[in-house]
Design a protein around this motif. Structure first.
Motif, short mmCIF file in Angstrom:
data_model
loop_
_atom_site.label_atom_id
_atom_site.label_comp_id
_atom_site.label_asym_id
_atom_site.label_seq_id
_atom_site.Cartn_x
_atom_site.Cartn_y
_atom_site.Cartn_z
N LYS A 131 0.83 -1.21 0.00
CA LYS A 131 0.00 0.00 0.00
C LYS A 131 0.87 1.26 0.00
O LYS A 131 0.64 2.18 -0.78
CB LYS A 131 -0.92 0.00 1.22
CG LYS A 131 -1.70 1.27 1.41
CD LYS A 131 -2.50 1.18 2.70
CE LYS A 131 -2.88 2.52 3.22
NZ LYS A 131 -3.55 2.45 4.51
N GLY A 132 1.86 1.29 0.88
CA GLY A 132 2.73 2.46 0.96
C GLY A 132 3.49 2.72 -0.33
O GLY A 132 3.59 3.86 -0.79
N VAL A 133 4.02 1.66 -0.94
CA VAL A 133 4.76 1.79 -2.20
C VAL A 133 3.83 2.25 -3.32
O VAL A 133 4.17 3.13 -4.10
CB VAL A 133 5.48 0.47 -2.55
CG1 VAL A 133 6.07 0.53 -3.96
CG2 VAL A 133 6.57 0.17 -1.53
N LEU A 134 2.65 1.63 -3.40
CA LEU A 134 1.68 2.00 -4.43
C LEU A 134 1.29 3.47 -4.31
O LEU A 134 1.32 4.20 -5.30
CB LEU A 134 0.43 1.11 -4.32
CG LEU A 134 -0.72 1.46 -5.26
CD1 LEU A 134 -0.29 1.31 -6.72
CD2 LEU A 134 -1.94 0.60 -4.95
N LEU A 135 0.97 3.89 -3.10
CA LEU A 135 0.58 5.29 -2.91
C LEU A 135 1.73 6.24 -3.19
O LEU A 135 1.55 7.29 -3.80
CB LEU A 135 0.02 5.51 -1.50
CG LEU A 135 -1.30 4.80 -1.19
CD1 LEU A 135 -1.70 5.07 0.25
CD2 LEU A 135 -2.39 5.22 -2.15
N LEU A 158 -7.54 1.25 -2.30
CA LEU A 158 -8.07 1.90 -1.09
C LEU A 158 -9.52 1.52 -0.85
O LEU A 158 -9.95 1.37 0.30
CB LEU A 158 -7.90 3.41 -1.17
CG LEU A 158 -6.47 3.92 -1.02
CD1 LEU A 158 -6.39 5.41 -1.33
CD2 LEU A 158 -5.93 3.64 0.38
N TYR A 159 -10.28 1.37 -1.90
CA TYR A 159 -11.68 0.94 -1.75
C TYR A 159 -11.75 -0.46 -1.14
O TYR A 159 -12.54 -0.71 -0.23
CB TYR A 159 -12.38 0.96 -3.10
CG TYR A 159 -13.77 0.38 -3.06
CD1 TYR A 159 -14.82 1.10 -2.50
CD2 TYR A 159 -14.03 -0.89 -3.56
CE1 TYR A 159 -16.10 0.57 -2.43
CE2 TYR A 159 -15.31 -1.43 -3.50
CZ TYR A 159 -16.34 -0.69 -2.95
OH TYR A 159 -17.60 -1.22 -2.89
N LYS A 160 -10.89 -1.35 -1.65
CA LYS A 160 -10.89 -2.73 -1.16
C LYS A 160 -10.37 -2.85 0.27
O LYS A 160 -10.76 -3.76 0.99
CB LYS A 160 -10.04 -3.63 -2.08
CG LYS A 160 -10.69 -3.92 -3.39
CD LYS A 160 -11.92 -4.76 -3.16
CE LYS A 160 -12.41 -5.40 -4.41
NZ LYS A 160 -13.64 -6.14 -4.21
N THR A 161 -9.48 -1.95 0.67
CA THR A 161 -8.84 -2.10 1.98
C THR A 161 -9.37 -1.15 3.05
O THR A 161 -9.29 -1.45 4.23
CB THR A 161 -7.31 -1.91 1.89
OG1 THR A 161 -7.03 -0.59 1.40
CG2 THR A 161 -6.69 -2.96 0.99
#
Length: 167
Positions: free
Chosen positions: A6-10, A77-80
């Motif tokens: 998540k952090g890398v993607l964002l 983000l929607y999924k998590t």
């Protein structure tokens, strides 16, 4: 600090979106004022050259990558989470899709393609001035719109990232 998907993607999403916004903003405050000062023939030649040169892997990665990653980040983000971070990222994606990507594809690119077909060397000065006025006015209008939307998309993605992964 733990490195998560998540952090890398964002981070990459925000980085590409920021670079895209920066490209359009820098163009607005440097290239446009500079081209306003050159002769009509030089302007047309330079814009043809720039429009051809920008079609390269680095630009495509930035331009398309921002859109793809904004959409992917929204989905993730929607999924998590499905929280305010998701809504901000979704709005960033929609803002970039319509105001930056859409305006570029349906506004600036058709103008660039029309300009590319013109053989400047066979035109007289009156024809060149007519073409410049028509092209420059429309192109700059579309450009300021996409710049505003790119900066807004960057701001929204940044806010989403801060909310989603606070320091």
């Amino acid at each position: 600090m733990e490195l998560s998907y998540k952090g890398v993607l964002l981070l990459i999403t925000i980085l590409l979106t920021g670079l895209s916004a920066g490209l359009f903003y820098a163009w607005q405050v440097s290239v446009i004022p500079g081209t306003e000062k050159v002769s009509t023939k030089s302007y047309l030649e330079v814009m043809q050259a720039i429009n051809r040169a920008i079609l390269n892997p680095a630009f495509f990665t930035l331009f398309f990558g921002s859109l793809v990653l904004l959409l992917l980040s929204s989905y993730y983000l929607y999924k998590t989470e499905a929280t305010m971070a998701f809504y901000l990222m979704l709005f960033a994606a929609l803002t970039y899709l319509t105001g930056t990507f859409g305006v570029t594809v349906f506004g600036n690119v058709p103008l660039n393609e029309e300009l590319d077909l013109i053989r400047i060397s066979i035109l007289d000065i009156t024809a060149m001035e007519d073409i410049r006025h028509s092209y420059e006015t429309a192109w700059n209008r579309w450009h300021i719109i996409r710049t505003i939307f790119a900066v807004l998309a960057f701001l929204l993605s940044l806010l989403s990232g801060v909310i989603s992964t606070p320091l």
